[in-house]
Design a protein around this motif. Structure first.
Motif, PDB file in Angstrom:
ATOM      1  N   TRP A  38     -23.990  52.850 107.907  1.00 52.75           N
ATOM      2  CA  TRP A  38     -23.437  51.493 108.077  1.00 52.75           C
ATOM      3  C   TRP A  38     -24.581  50.478 108.188  1.00 52.75           C
ATOM      4  CZ3 TRP A  38     -19.638  53.860 106.609  1.00 52.75           C
ATOM      5  CH2 TRP A  38     -18.801  54.685 107.341  1.00 52.75           C
ATOM      6  N   LEU A  39     -25.643  50.893 108.892  1.00 53.86           N
ATOM      7  CA  LEU A  39     -26.789  50.003 109.077  1.00 53.86           C
ATOM      8  C   LEU A  39     -27.429  49.670 107.725  1.00 53.86           C
ATOM      9  CD1 LEU A  39     -28.335  48.709 111.456  1.00 53.86           C
ATOM     10  CD2 LEU A  39     -29.905  50.651 111.369  1.00 53.86           C
ATOM     11  N   VAL A  40     -27.570  50.704 106.903  1.00 50.77           N
ATOM     12  CA  VAL A  40     -28.169  50.503 105.591  1.00 50.77           C
ATOM     13  C   VAL A  40     -27.263  49.636 104.711  1.00 50.77           C
ATOM     14  CG1 VAL A  40     -28.860  51.665 103.436  1.00 50.77           C
ATOM     15  CG2 VAL A  40     -29.493  52.639 105.668  1.00 50.77           C
ATOM     16  N   VAL A  41     -25.988  49.952 104.715  1.00 54.66           N
ATOM     17  CA  VAL A  41     -25.058  49.285 103.799  1.00 54.66           C
ATOM     18  C   VAL A  41     -24.700  47.884 104.281  1.00 54.66           C
ATOM     19  CG1 VAL A  41     -22.760  49.384 102.734  1.00 54.66           C
ATOM     20  CG2 VAL A  41     -24.125  51.479 102.975  1.00 54.66           C
ATOM     21  N   PHE A  42     -24.399  47.756 105.587  1.00 56.19           N
ATOM     22  CA  PHE A  42     -23.865  46.479 106.075  1.00 56.19           C
ATOM     23  C   PHE A  42     -24.872  45.637 106.857  1.00 56.19           C
ATOM     24  CE2 PHE A  42     -20.188  49.405 105.811  1.00 56.19           C
ATOM     25  CZ  PHE A  42     -19.450  48.727 104.848  1.00 56.19           C
ATOM     26  N   GLY A  43     -26.012  46.242 107.168  1.00 52.23           N
ATOM     27  CA  GLY A  43     -27.042  45.492 107.884  1.00 52.23           C
ATOM     28  C   GLY A  43     -26.799  45.459 109.385  1.00 52.23           C
ATOM     29  N   PRO A  44     -27.815  45.063 110.138  1.00 56.24           N
ATOM     30  CA  PRO A  44     -27.726  45.132 111.601  1.00 56.24           C
ATOM     31  C   PRO A  44     -26.825  44.056 112.210  1.00 56.24           C
ATOM     32  CG  PRO A  44     -29.840  44.221 110.917  1.00 56.24           C
ATOM     33  CD  PRO A  44     -29.126  44.614 109.665  1.00 56.24           C
ATOM     34  N   GLU A  45     -26.658  42.905 111.528  1.00 57.31           N
ATOM     35  CA  GLU A  45     -25.846  41.855 112.162  1.00 57.31           C
ATOM     36  C   GLU A  45     -24.353  42.165 112.001  1.00 57.31           C
ATOM     37  OE1 GLU A  45     -26.459  40.777 107.937  1.00 57.31           O
ATOM     38  OE2 GLU A  45     -27.745  41.467 109.555  1.00 57.31           O
ATOM     39  N   GLY A  46     -23.568  41.784 113.047  1.00 58.91           N
ATOM     40  CA  GLY A  46     -22.137  42.047 113.024  1.00 58.91           C
ATOM     41  C   GLY A  46     -21.433  41.316 111.892  1.00 58.91           C
ATOM     42  N   LYS A  47     -20.363  41.913 111.421  1.00 57.79           N
ATOM     43  CA  LYS A  47     -19.572  41.300 110.354  1.00 57.79           C
ATOM     44  C   LYS A  47     -18.308  40.685 110.958  1.00 57.79           C
ATOM     45  CE  LYS A  47     -22.343  42.613 107.087  1.00 57.79           C
ATOM     46  NZ  LYS A  47     -23.275  41.586 106.620  1.00 57.79           N
TER      47      LYS A  47
END
Lengths: 259, 294
Positions: B106-115
């Motif tokens: 999830w970190l790789v795909v969506f990045g560290p900031e919340g969606k």
């Protein structure tokens, strides 16, 4: 009198009309050989015994027929159809029902629920008897219908276990020591129920330690010692020759065990 | 907001944890495997809601169910089936690893900031203002959990499928011998887990409209503690355990002063440790617990 030492004689007994045909069945647990090449046949509607001392491999044979323990070799066929070695649920649905040693009811469930599970394997076949007949044959199942199965006595549980297997409407009933741990009156009740089941035309393969009772009850009996069938007997076989087979081979079994 | 308000909120959060706990309990009942990966199915569902943020809410929720069920079944095939027969501890460790792996994904795909997901945001409005400050989402949480848990009870105890599931839970080998098709029962269990994950993903996203990578593990670890507290071996008790831990966790979060909020999890776990020292079989297990499991 048709008592023959196993081996060649057995090959001859196997025929195309056999309901159950077990050929060279082998079961090993780790390094120890529980069943070392067993061949046997049960014909349609026939009642066959499998007797032998403790640790002879009788239970393993039944479980392997059912596909509930891994076979390390051999072939099991029901009416010519090869039975799955690893999917007991499919074997059950093809018409083989096992009453395991120690009964193994679903203890937390009611008798009614246990029996309902028994009906699962019936599939689409139209049963050869009415469910009510099973209730008459095993009054316990009516009397304690809504009782938890785990609360019944050993004899009562055995009746429920056999009723559960019978409700699958099997062509072949595998019974593992149904008399084990039961009071004499309960043993008599179990055997009289088996007599009724025989009359319904269900073939039975009966594993027992009570040799005399089994020889008397079954039309043929295999004597199993040390993982192999040593002897085949029928009602007219003198008990002495069975005892000789038992003891003659018990020492062999003991030595095999120690290895 | 008064103490009554906090209590209602705690019931609502407890209800969500009960839904997570029941999924873990269901898989344990059927397979004797511990399903820690359930949390990542929930996270997957929550991220899918973010991806589908342009769709109408009803459609996004519907698709989220499909996505979570599919994810749950994929995990069943890739992770749980190969582990059949392994010890519960092995499955705990493996699914823990899978969870960490997915979290990294999830970190790789969506990045560290919340969606941000602003779906059904109106449910956060208050029904009754003032002292209780009851929000719609609280009612929806409690109602949904109650309906689903009652539905599961009916399925397990009033249907033929449920009878088969209970048979597998009580004795795997004998269930097969009487003809229970084990793979179907397992599939049903994982479909139910997927559906429950979707429900939690939706409700959690409405309340906390920011999907982060830690969503899954943070929920599942607390729920698992609840399951162990209630008694892993018994579905109703495991569910109740999940509820209790969620309830305590939420209540502590509300009544502790702000600068002590960091201790919420520690205090929850302390509560659990004390319980397990006093009653190792679980808080809710009867003394000399019997064989019954579901």
């Amino acid at each position: 009198m048709r008592a023959s030492l196993s081996g060649g004689g057995e090959e001859g007994a196997r025929s195309s009309t056999a309901l159950l045909d077990v050929a060279d069945l082998r079961v090993t647990y780790g390094r120890s050989v529980a069943v070392g090449g067993v061949s046997l046949v049960v014909h349609e509607g026939e009642v066959v015994g499998l007797i032998g001392p403790n640790g002879a491999g009788k239970s393993s044979t039944l479980l392997a027929i059912m596909g509930a323990v891994r076979r390390s070799g051999g072939d099991v066929r029901l009416s010519g159809k090869r039975l799955s070695p690893s999917r007991p649920e499919e074997v059950a649905r093809l018409g083989v029902a096992l009453v395991p040693e120690g009964r193994h009811l679903f203890a937390s469930m009611t008798v009614r629920e246990n029996l309902e599970l028994g009906r699962l394997a019936r599939g689409d076949r139209s049963p050869r008897f009415d469910d009510r007949e099973v209730g008459q044959l095993f009054p316990v199942t009516e009397e304690f219908r809504n009782q938890r199965a785990g609360l019944l006595s050993g004899g009562q549980q055995q009746q429920v276990a056999i009723a559960r297997a019978l409700l699958a409407d099997p062509d072949l009933l595998l019974l593992d020591e149904p008399s084990l741990g039961l009071a004499p009156a309960a043993v008599t009740a179990v055997f009289s129920a088996l007599e009724h089941i025989r009359q319904l035309g269900v073939a039975i393969l009966l594993v027992e330690q009570r040799a005399e009772m089994t020889l008397e009850f079954c039309s043929r009996s295999y004597v199993m010692v040390g993982g192999r069938i040593r002897f085949e007997a029928d009602r007219s076989t003198p008990i002495e020759s069975v005892i000789v087979a038992y003891f003659g081979a018990t020492s062999t079994a003991a030595s095999e065990h120690e290895r | 907001m008064t103490f009554v308000g906090y209590l209602v909120d705690a019931v609502s959060l407890g209800a969500l944890y009960a839904l997570i706990a029941v999924s873990v309990g269901l898989v344990f009942g059927v397979l004797r495997q511990i399903n820690l990966a359930q949390g990542e199915v929930m996270a997957f569902g929550a991220y899918s809601l973010w991806i589908m943020r342009a769709l109408p809410s009803w459609l996004a929720i519907l698709l989220c169910f499909g996505i979570c069920v599919a994810g749950s079944l994929v995990l069943q095939v890739l992770v749980f089936r190969p582990l059949r027969g392994a010890s519960a501890l092995t499955t705990l460790i493996v699914t823990f690893g899978v969870s960490y792996g997915l979290e990294a994904l999830w970190l790789v795909v969506f990045g560290p900031e919340g969606k941000p997901v602003s779906m059904l945001i109106k449910l956060n409005d208050t029904v009754v203002g003032g002292a209780i400050a009851l929000r719609w989402i609280t009612i929806v949480d409690i109602g949904t959990a109650a309906v689903l848990l009652i539905g599961l009870y009916v399925l397990l105890f009033r249907s033929s499928l449920g009878l088969r599931m209970r048979a597998v839970a009580e004795d795997f080998s004998i269930a097969r011998i009487v003809g229970v098709r084990i793979d179907r029962v397992v599939t049903v269990a994982f479909v139910l887990c997927g559906a429950s994950a979707a429900v939690v993903a939706v409700l959690e996203t409405v309340q906390t409209p920011l999907v982060t990578t830690t969503l899954g593990l943070s929920l599942i670890v607390v729920a698992l503690v609840g399951v162990v507290l209630g008694g892993l071996d018994h579905l109703a008790r495991a569910t109740a355990g999940g509820f209790i831990v969620g309830f305590v966790n939420s209540l502590l979060g509300s009544i502790l002063p702000e600068q002590q909020l960091v201790f919420v999890t520690s205090l929850t776990f302390l509560f659990v440790v004390v319980v397990l020292v006093v009653r190792p079989a679980g808080l809710l297990a009867p003394r000399g617990a019997g064989a019954e499991r579901v």
